[in-house]
Design a protein around this motif. Sequence first.
Motif, PDB file in Angstrom:
ATOM      1  N   TYR A 161      59.819-123.917  -6.288  1.00 54.25           N
ATOM      2  CA  TYR A 161      58.371-123.703  -6.295  1.00 54.25           C
ATOM      3  C   TYR A 161      57.779-124.185  -4.975  1.00 54.25           C
ATOM      4  CZ  TYR A 161      58.977-123.003 -11.294  1.00 54.25           C
ATOM      5  OH  TYR A 161      59.382-122.531 -12.516  1.00 54.25           O
ATOM      6  N   ASP A 162      56.850-123.387  -4.451  1.00 50.94           N
ATOM      7  CA  ASP A 162      56.250-123.710  -3.159  1.00 50.94           C
ATOM      8  C   ASP A 162      55.277-124.879  -3.258  1.00 50.94           C
ATOM      9  OD1 ASP A 162      57.669-121.615  -2.019  1.00 50.94           O
ATOM     10  OD2 ASP A 162      56.068-120.155  -2.436  1.00 50.94           O
ATOM     11  N   SER A 163      54.481-124.937  -4.318  1.00 48.43           N
ATOM     12  CA  SER A 163      53.466-125.978  -4.444  1.00 48.43           C
ATOM     13  C   SER A 163      53.572-126.620  -5.825  1.00 48.43           C
ATOM     14  CB  SER A 163      52.063-125.385  -4.245  1.00 48.43           C
ATOM     15  OG  SER A 163      51.073-126.373  -4.471  1.00 48.43           O
ATOM     16  N   MET A 164      53.591-127.939  -5.843  1.00 49.27           N
ATOM     17  CA  MET A 164      53.665-128.633  -7.120  1.00 49.27           C
ATOM     18  C   MET A 164      52.325-128.629  -7.841  1.00 49.27           C
ATOM     19  SD  MET A 164      54.826-132.570  -7.909  1.00 49.27           S
ATOM     20  CE  MET A 164      53.336-133.199  -7.127  1.00 49.27           C
ATOM     21  N   LEU A 165      51.227-128.705  -7.093  1.00 52.50           N
ATOM     22  CA  LEU A 165      49.901-128.747  -7.703  1.00 52.50           C
ATOM     23  C   LEU A 165      49.514-127.414  -8.320  1.00 52.50           C
ATOM     24  CD1 LEU A 165      47.982-130.847  -5.008  1.00 52.50           C
ATOM     25  CD2 LEU A 165      49.043-131.627  -7.134  1.00 52.50           C
TER      26      LEU A 165
END
Length: 229
Positions: free
Chosen positions: A67-71
Amino acid sequence: MVNTGMQLISFTCAVTGWIMAIAVTALPQWKVTAFIGSNILTSEIVWQGIWMNCIYQTTGHMQCKTYDSMLALPPDIQAARALMCLAIFLGWLSCTVSCCGMKCTTCAADDRHAKAGIALSGGVLFILTGLCVLVPVSWTANTVVQDFYNPNVPLVHKRELGQAIYLGWASAVILMISGAVLSSTCPHIEGGGGYRRGYITRSFTTTRPTAPDPPKPISSNSLPLKEYV
């Protein structure tokens, strides 16, 4: 009396459940493609985990991407990441503490009370580890089921429960049962002061030796007199 065999069996099962939890964390098969209608003839299978997405083709090729962004992840995946990492740490701590509290180890010398407390702590930590695995797995399964029966979700976005979900449930059950058994094998603390075999307890503070009776004089009335020539 502590059952050493029961301790070893429960500890082995708990370690097995902890290893299964590590595998659940790494596996991407938390959510898999739902075969609905004409999608049963699809040539690609999508796997969604808590760390990456994978696309498995019928030709045998598989591509995975983290995944590119955790948020930007859904709340269930974010919570699953945190709780599964916590479960792995608690599992390691539980194994360390339980090894020190087992009867077959030399830790804490021969202090039975200290070993009982350490073994109880290890069992409780294993139960907490199982709960940390059970919560994210059940939460993800509930999300998958709700989206599957939600008519507003497109068919291409519907998912089914993957193999990691079932493995996570099995891991949580093994950890909690093993922790409960390990906690129940602690020796009971005996109170009131026991006794030693072969000795009789006597109180030497309350009893005093009595003096022997003085000799009685010989009375002529009680013994017959003899004449001597």
